[in-house]
Design an enzyme around this catalytic site. Sequence first.
Site, short mmCIF file in Angstrom:
data_model
loop_
_atom_site.label_atom_id
_atom_site.label_comp_id
_atom_site.label_asym_id
_atom_site.label_seq_id
_atom_site.Cartn_x
_atom_site.Cartn_y
_atom_site.Cartn_z
N TYR A 1 22.19 -3.08 -22.35
CA TYR A 1 23.24 -4.10 -22.18
C TYR A 1 22.84 -5.13 -21.13
O TYR A 1 23.49 -6.17 -21.00
CB TYR A 1 24.58 -3.47 -21.76
CG TYR A 1 25.18 -2.49 -22.74
CD1 TYR A 1 24.66 -2.31 -24.02
CD2 TYR A 1 26.28 -1.72 -22.37
CE1 TYR A 1 25.22 -1.39 -24.90
CE2 TYR A 1 26.85 -0.81 -23.24
CZ TYR A 1 26.31 -0.64 -24.50
OH TYR A 1 26.87 0.27 -25.36
N LYS B 1 22.64 4.95 -21.10
CA LYS B 1 21.99 5.37 -22.34
C LYS B 1 20.50 5.06 -22.32
O LYS B 1 20.07 4.03 -21.79
CB LYS B 1 22.63 4.66 -23.55
CG LYS B 1 24.13 4.87 -23.63
CD LYS B 1 24.76 4.11 -24.79
CE LYS B 1 26.26 4.10 -24.65
NZ LYS B 1 26.75 3.02 -23.79
N HIS C 1 19.83 8.07 -28.35
CA HIS C 1 20.27 7.58 -29.65
C HIS C 1 19.69 8.35 -30.85
O HIS C 1 20.27 8.32 -31.93
CB HIS C 1 19.90 6.10 -29.81
CG HIS C 1 20.72 5.22 -28.93
ND1 HIS C 1 20.37 4.93 -27.64
CD2 HIS C 1 21.88 4.57 -29.16
CE1 HIS C 1 21.29 4.12 -27.11
NE2 HIS C 1 22.21 3.90 -28.00
N GLN D 1 28.49 9.80 -29.36
CA GLN D 1 29.16 8.50 -29.30
C GLN D 1 28.83 7.72 -30.58
O GLN D 1 27.67 7.45 -30.87
CB GLN D 1 28.69 7.72 -28.07
CG GLN D 1 29.52 6.46 -27.84
CD GLN D 1 29.09 5.65 -26.63
OE1 GLN D 1 28.63 4.51 -26.78
NE2 GLN D 1 29.23 6.21 -25.44
N GLY E 1 37.68 -2.34 -33.71
CA GLY E 1 36.91 -3.17 -34.62
C GLY E 1 35.69 -3.59 -33.84
O GLY E 1 35.09 -2.79 -33.15
N SER F 1 37.39 -5.16 -23.32
CA SER F 1 37.93 -6.50 -23.23
C SER F 1 37.60 -7.02 -21.84
O SER F 1 37.58 -6.26 -20.88
CB SER F 1 39.45 -6.51 -23.42
OG SER F 1 39.94 -7.82 -23.18
#
Length: 297
Positions: free
Chosen positions: A55, A84, A117, A164, A194, A245
């Site tokens: 990220y 991660k 992952h 996850q 979403g 958010s």
Amino acid sequence: MDRKQHRVQLNDGHFMPILGFGTAASAEVPKSETEEATKIAIDAGYRHIDSAFVYDNEEQVGCAIRSKIADGTVKREDIFYTSKLWVTFFQPELVRPALERSLKKLQLDYVDLYIMHFPAALKALEKCKDAGLTKSLGVSNFNHKQLERILNKPGLKYKPVCNQVECHPYLNQRKLLDFCKSKDIVLVAYSALGSQRDKNWVDQNSPVLLDDPVLSAMAKKHKRTPALIALRYQIQRGVVVLAKSFKEKRIRENMQVFEFQLPEEDMKVLDGINKNVRYTRGEFVIGHPEFPFSEEY
């Protein structure tokens, strides 16, 4: 509100808050916004913060956590932080340096959960837990066959505490959730509302979850937002949910998820809007032998 009630026990004895704050953002979002939003989230009551090396914001997220520790809002042990392992660091000798790089960016001594992952580099990850660099180990985007394989691995030292995956009312993951529960693995939902319309990751023709008429009608009935209905649905199924958010009003609003309950008939109605719609289709790993989404669950 007793925050201790709003957490799940993991199979290694640690506890994970059931509502997490997701920090992934598209490249257009300034990094300073991530830092500010994380501080707001901690002030609003979030104690579970989810980020990742890929990220490219762990410096800012770490700064936010440390500033909230410094001003006395929280102690380090109050925060459950997830990082991660990205796919480019799966060779065993690259695993610990990758985690150490994240810790350096965060300026923290340990993470609470380190997620991989794909079923690779397991032994190297176990060594990171042994060294105290992470308290728990988890996986992401595993289907039930990949989970079975890792659980049956000879000499498995630490069972993954969580899986996850993308999960929301349009992709409710019922079979995978049941499978994970049967193995004492917590399902953690990303893209729980979403997904933001990030052109790099998201199918632009996907229906917008929060515009769904059933969700909207239920929100009206309970005098809540569609987002709160979607989050509450997951919590009542025993799913740990990541709410994302960067708008202060929404960050604070999403904490209201603990203030109401959905009756059983509403839960059944929400089960019925499942469309098996996947916003994040993982196109960059299509063709990989471990591509997880070709299985039903």
